[in-house]
Design an enzyme around this catalytic site. Structure first.
Site, PDB file in Angstrom:
ATOM      1  N   GLY A  12       0.830  -1.205   0.000  1.00 23.54           N
ATOM      2  CA  GLY A  12       0.000   0.000   0.000  1.00 23.54           C
ATOM      3  C   GLY A  12       0.863   1.252   0.000  1.00 23.54           C
ATOM      4  N   GLY A  15       4.252   0.493   1.682  1.00 26.97           N
ATOM      5  CA  GLY A  15       4.937  -0.529   0.882  1.00 26.97           C
ATOM      6  C   GLY A  15       5.508   0.052  -0.412  1.00 26.97           C
ATOM      7  N   ASN A  96      -5.984  -6.629  12.092  1.00 26.16           N
ATOM      8  CA  ASN A  96      -4.568  -6.822  11.753  1.00 26.16           C
ATOM      9  C   ASN A  96      -3.947  -8.052  12.407  1.00 26.16           C
ATOM     10  OD1 ASN A  96      -4.706  -4.700  10.024  1.00 26.16           O
ATOM     11  ND2 ASN A  96      -3.663  -3.222  11.331  1.00 26.16           N
ATOM     12  N   THR A 120       3.058  -2.722  10.848  1.00 24.55           N
ATOM     13  CA  THR A 120       1.601  -2.761  11.023  1.00 24.55           C
ATOM     14  C   THR A 120       1.210  -2.419  12.465  1.00 24.55           C
ATOM     15  OG1 THR A 120       1.443  -4.434   9.293  1.00 24.55           O
ATOM     16  CG2 THR A 120      -0.429  -4.260  10.783  1.00 24.55           C
ATOM     17  N   ARG A 152      10.295  12.393  14.363  1.00 24.75           N
ATOM     18  CA  ARG A 152       9.319  13.489  14.524  1.00 24.75           C
ATOM     19  C   ARG A 152       9.782  14.463  15.605  1.00 24.75           C
ATOM     20  NH1 ARG A 152       4.116   9.398  13.970  1.00 24.75           N
ATOM     21  NH2 ARG A 152       3.853   9.723  11.727  1.00 24.75           N
ATOM     22  N   HIS A 176       4.624   2.692  21.016  1.00 27.52           N
ATOM     23  CA  HIS A 176       4.493   3.651  19.925  1.00 27.52           C
ATOM     24  C   HIS A 176       3.372   4.648  20.213  1.00 27.52           C
ATOM     25  CE1 HIS A 176       4.439   5.343  16.025  1.00 27.52           C
ATOM     26  NE2 HIS A 176       3.404   4.688  15.573  1.00 27.52           N
TER      27      HIS A 176
HETATM   28  P1  A3D Z   1      -2.326   0.782   3.192  1.00 28.12           P
HETATM   29  O1  A3D Z   1      -1.970   1.778   2.161  1.00 28.12           O
HETATM   30  O2  A3D Z   1      -3.770   0.511   3.459  1.00 28.12           O
HETATM   31  O3  A3D Z   1      -1.584  -0.598   2.831  1.00 28.12           O
HETATM   32  C1  A3D Z   1      -1.841  -1.794   3.481  1.00 28.12           C
HETATM   33  C2  A3D Z   1      -1.815  -2.888   2.430  1.00 28.12           C
HETATM   34  O4  A3D Z   1      -1.968  -4.139   3.078  1.00 28.12           O
HETATM   35  C3  A3D Z   1      -2.921  -2.778   1.363  1.00 28.12           C
HETATM   36  O5  A3D Z   1      -2.361  -2.686   0.086  1.00 28.12           O
HETATM   37  C4  A3D Z   1      -3.718  -4.070   1.549  1.00 28.12           C
HETATM   38  O6  A3D Z   1      -4.210  -4.604   0.326  1.00 28.12           O
HETATM   39  C5  A3D Z   1      -2.671  -4.976   2.180  1.00 28.12           C
HETATM   40  N1  A3D Z   1      -3.248  -6.098   2.909  1.00 28.12           N
HETATM   41  C6  A3D Z   1      -4.390  -6.146   3.639  1.00 28.12           C
HETATM   42  N2  A3D Z   1      -4.569  -7.377   4.133  1.00 28.12           N
HETATM   43  C7  A3D Z   1      -3.508  -8.128   3.712  1.00 28.12           C
HETATM   44  C8  A3D Z   1      -3.136  -9.473   3.892  1.00 28.12           C
HETATM   45  N3  A3D Z   1      -3.895 -10.320   4.603  1.00 28.12           N
HETATM   46  N4  A3D Z   1      -1.990  -9.894   3.317  1.00 28.12           N
HETATM   47  C9  A3D Z   1      -1.222  -9.057   2.578  1.00 28.12           C
HETATM   48  N5  A3D Z   1      -1.538  -7.766   2.357  1.00 28.12           N
HETATM   49  C10 A3D Z   1      -2.671  -7.318   2.928  1.00 28.12           C
HETATM   50  O7  A3D Z   1      -1.685   1.171   4.611  1.00 28.12           O
HETATM   51  P2  A3D Z   1      -0.277   1.890   4.887  1.00 28.12           P
HETATM   52  O8  A3D Z   1       0.748   1.324   3.987  1.00 28.12           O
HETATM   53  O9  A3D Z   1      -0.487   3.352   4.952  1.00 28.12           O
HETATM   54  O10 A3D Z   1      -0.031   1.403   6.403  1.00 28.12           O
HETATM   55  C11 A3D Z   1       0.245   0.030   6.677  1.00 28.12           C
HETATM   56  C12 A3D Z   1       0.236  -0.231   8.181  1.00 28.12           C
HETATM   57  O11 A3D Z   1       1.279   0.503   8.818  1.00 28.12           O
HETATM   58  C13 A3D Z   1      -1.051   0.149   8.915  1.00 28.12           C
HETATM   59  O12 A3D Z   1      -1.395  -0.846   9.853  1.00 28.12           O
HETATM   60  C14 A3D Z   1      -0.669   1.430   9.631  1.00 28.12           C
HETATM   61  O13 A3D Z   1      -1.468   1.675  10.789  1.00 28.12           O
HETATM   62  C15 A3D Z   1       0.758   1.141   9.973  1.00 28.12           C
HETATM   63  N6  A3D Z   1       1.590   2.301  10.294  1.00 28.12           N
HETATM   64  C16 A3D Z   1       2.471   2.160  11.320  1.00 28.12           C
HETATM   65  C17 A3D Z   1       3.311   3.201  11.656  1.00 28.12           C
HETATM   66  C18 A3D Z   1       4.273   3.033  12.787  1.00 28.12           C
HETATM   67  O14 A3D Z   1       5.020   3.941  13.081  1.00 28.12           O
HETATM   68  C19 A3D Z   1       4.319   1.793  13.523  1.00 28.12           C
HETATM   69  C20 A3D Z   1       3.256   4.413  10.957  1.00 28.12           C
HETATM   70  C21 A3D Z   1       2.351   4.533   9.916  1.00 28.12           C
HETATM   71  C22 A3D Z   1       1.517   3.459   9.577  1.00 28.12           C
END
Ligand code: A3D
Length: 320
Positions: A12, A15, A96, A120, A152, A176
């Site tokens: 996403g 990624g 998640n 995640t 930050r 976090h």
């Molecule tokens: P997003 O752009 O929604 O990407 C997540 C991806 O995961 C999507 O492309 C989905 O299709 C894919 N996905 C969903 N279920 C599955 C599965 N079962 N197997 C494989 N892929 C799957 O989200 P993002 O990239 O913005 O964020 C990803 C995660 O990081 C989220 O949980 C956020 O809350 C987290 N996050 C954490 C921080 C930290 O500092 C820890 C900061 C920002 C975001």
């Protein structure tokens, strides 16, 4: 020497940014994995087409099958859902956790020797569950949060003091986000601790408190502005820093969510602590002495993480 292989599990917003950064830094060949069909393939192709302009060599492959991550040296996990306005990180737990079970099984089967960085949310509980589901050694599974929280904090401090971000070092501990514990006395500008800078009149105690609170709310501030998702540029940069330290055996000292087996008086939990990251994974956990108020804040943070782990066990009793 063959190139390293970096598997991005979840393609996403974070990624895709990870793939672009890993390419620009020539960290290795990249495999983008996602359950959404076509999306990792499309992003991989798009980034690959930028490589001739940017001048980097890295193969970009998009896959929907875990077999594609086979033999990865590093796996960075962002699979799952991100926050929308009004949601807390903890609201994401149930959804998640199921995703971590699938990801853990995929890594166990195809990349058991990888260094795994989980992003995640809710981070401290998800990395704990991912390590258990994958069965990988605890020192090879870490969570990315502290690097982002301290990035930050550093950014806000550099703005307040009107100095280069390169001369600011900030130090955070604990879970976090909301329960993170910024340590002012270990945060410095060119080696000068923040409490000394207050004495020198560079800032006030009140202003420092505001900056600390803004750092704690750093993720929510961005969620509120974006409205459709959460931060992704700085989270991706932070995870790439950790991957690079592992791949190049740099032995950077970075705040990571690491498995504690008695350090800081905590057992069988992942909490943000300073770690040395090198070719061995988490090579050392640095235990510093905390004063009374820091210990109180750290204990509260650990309590919040413990509550999330309990909630995970209620959903998936096999995690116990
Ligand atoms: P997003 O752009 O929604 O990407 C997540 C991806 O995961 C999507 O492309 C989905 O299709 C894919 N996905 C969903 N279920 C599955 C599965 N079962 N197997 C494989 N892929 C799957 O989200 P993002 O990239 O913005 O964020 C990803 C995660 O990081 C989220 O949980 C956020 O809350 C987290 N996050 C954490 C921080 C930290 O500092 C820890 C900061 C920002 C975001």
């Amino acid at each position: 020497m063959a190139r390293n292989k970096i598997a991005l599990i979840g393609s996403g917003m974070i990624g895709g940014t990870l793939a672009h950064l890993a390419g620009l830094k020539e960290l290795g060949d990249i495999v983008l994995f996602d359950i959404a069909e076509g999306m990792p393939q499309g992003k991989g192709l798009d980034i690959a087409q930028s490589s001739s302009v940017e001048g980097f060599d890295a193969r970009m492959t998009g896959v929907n099958d875990y077999a594609g991550i086979e033999g990865a040296d590093v796996c960075i996990v962002t699979a799952g859902v991100a926050r929308k306005p009004g949601m807390s990180r903890d609201d994401l737990l149930g959804i998640n956790l199921k995703v971590m079970e699938q990801v853990g099984a995929g890594i166990k089967k195809y990349a058991p020797d990888a260094f795994v960085i989980c992003i995640t949310n809710p981070l401290d509980a998800m990395v704990w569950a991912l390590q258990k589901f994958s069965g990988l050694p605890a020192g090879k599974v870490v969570g990315m949060a502290g690097v982002l929280d301290s990035a930050r904090f550093t950014h806000f401090l550099a703005e307040e003091f009107n100095v280069s971000v390169e001369d600011v070092t900030s130090f955070v501990l604990g879970g976090h986000g909301d329960s993170m514990v910024p340590l002012a006395r270990y945060s410095t500008v060119a080696g000068i601790p923040l409490p000394d800078l207050v004495k020198m009149g560079w800032t006030t105690k009140e202003k420092l408190e505001q900056i600390i609170q803004r750092t704690r709310d750093g993720g929510a501030e961005i969620v509120g502005l974006l409205k459709t998702g959460s931060a992704y540029y700085a989270p991706a940069s932070s995870a790439i820093l950790m991957a690079e330290s592992y791949l190049k055996d740099k032995k950077r000292v970075l705040p990571c969510a690491a498995f504690l087996s008695g350090q800081y008086g905590v057992k069988d939990m992942y909490v943000g602590v300073p770690c040395v990251i090198g070719a061995g994974g988490v090579e050392r956990i640095i235990e510093i002495e905390l004063n009374k108020s820091e210990q109180k804040a750290f204990d509260a943070s650990v309590g919040a993480v413990a509550g999330l782990c309990e909630a995970c066990i209620n959903i998936a009793p096999n995690l116990k």
